[in-house]
Motif scaffolding. Structure first.
Motif, PDB file in Angstrom:
ATOM      1  N   TYR A   9      -6.640   4.561   3.294  1.00  0.00           N
ATOM      2  CA  TYR A   9      -5.111   4.137   3.298  1.00  0.00           C
ATOM      3  C   TYR A   9      -4.657   4.166   4.730  1.00  0.00           C
ATOM      4  N   TYR A  11      -1.917   5.446   6.211  1.00  0.00           N
ATOM      5  CA  TYR A  11      -0.603   6.678   6.255  1.00  0.00           C
ATOM      6  C   TYR A  11      -1.877   7.175   4.895  1.00  0.00           C
ATOM      7  N   ARG A  14       0.102   9.286   1.189  1.00  0.00           N
ATOM      8  CA  ARG A  14       0.615   8.034  -0.247  1.00  0.00           C
ATOM      9  C   ARG A  14      -0.121   8.908  -1.097  1.00  0.00           C
ATOM     10  N   ASP A  38       3.948  -5.436   3.187  1.00  0.00           N
ATOM     11  CA  ASP A  38       2.663  -4.289   3.518  1.00  0.00           C
ATOM     12  C   ASP A  38       2.422  -3.779   2.819  1.00  0.00           C
ATOM     13  N   GLU A  39       2.048  -2.021   3.648  1.00  0.00           N
ATOM     14  CA  GLU A  39       1.517  -1.067   2.802  1.00  0.00           C
ATOM     15  C   GLU A  39       2.946  -0.371   1.899  1.00  0.00           C
ATOM     16  N   ASN A  40       4.012  -0.778   3.484  1.00  0.00           N
ATOM     17  CA  ASN A  40       5.294   0.828   3.139  1.00  0.00           C
ATOM     18  C   ASN A  40       5.539  -0.185   1.916  1.00  0.00           C
ATOM     19  N   SER A  41       5.760  -1.639   1.521  1.00  0.00           N
ATOM     20  CA  SER A  41       6.671  -2.266   0.149  1.00  0.00           C
ATOM     21  C   SER A  41       5.523  -2.101  -1.290  1.00  0.00           C
ATOM     22  N   GLN A  44       6.270   1.520  -2.098  1.00  0.00           N
ATOM     23  CA  GLN A  44       7.999   1.114  -2.613  1.00  0.00           C
ATOM     24  C   GLN A  44       7.869   1.133  -4.028  1.00  0.00           C
TER      25      GLN A  44
END
Length: 120
Positions: A9, A11, A14, A38-41, A44
């Motif tokens: 990842y 980050y 996670r 993206d990775e955040n979405s 989430q």
């Protein structure tokens, strides 16, 4: 020969996610019309799915428990009423009248409906 590459990842803080969770999160965001995923979405979306799943598990469990309580209450109500009626009878000194046994008539005693009326 297959070659596997480990892709970390961006980050590392996670939580781990399975491939089907990632795919489901991406599908959900595409269905919502989101252009940039993206990775955040993605994470989430995974968090939202897990929250929905946790709420459903709790509500399902409580629904099962409530249904079981209702069934148990319905089973015990008639029995409790019978027990109260029996205890009232015993305390009142009155006895319940006995019902006579069913008497079946002999063949020569059977009465047919309207057999004594002459029809002209």
């Amino acid at each position: 020969m297959k070659t596997y590459h480990e892709i970390p990842y961006a980050y590392l803080g996670r939580p781990p996610a399975s491939l089907w969770e990632v795919r489901a999160a991406v599908r959900e965001q595409v269905a919502r019309g989101k252009k940039h995923i993206d990775e955040n979405s993605i994470f989430q979306g995974i968090a939202e799915m897990r929250e929905i799943e946790a709420k459903a598990a709790i509500s399902t469990k409580s629904a099962r428990r409530n249904e079981e309580r209702r069934r148990t209450a319905e089973k015990t109500k008639p029995q409790a009423k019978r027990e109260q009626a029996v205890s009232r009878e015993e305390n009142s000194g009155h006895k319940r009248p006995t019902v006579p046994a069913v008497v079946t008539p002999d063949e020569d005693e059977i009465i047919e409906a309207f057999d004594d009326i002459d029809v002209r």
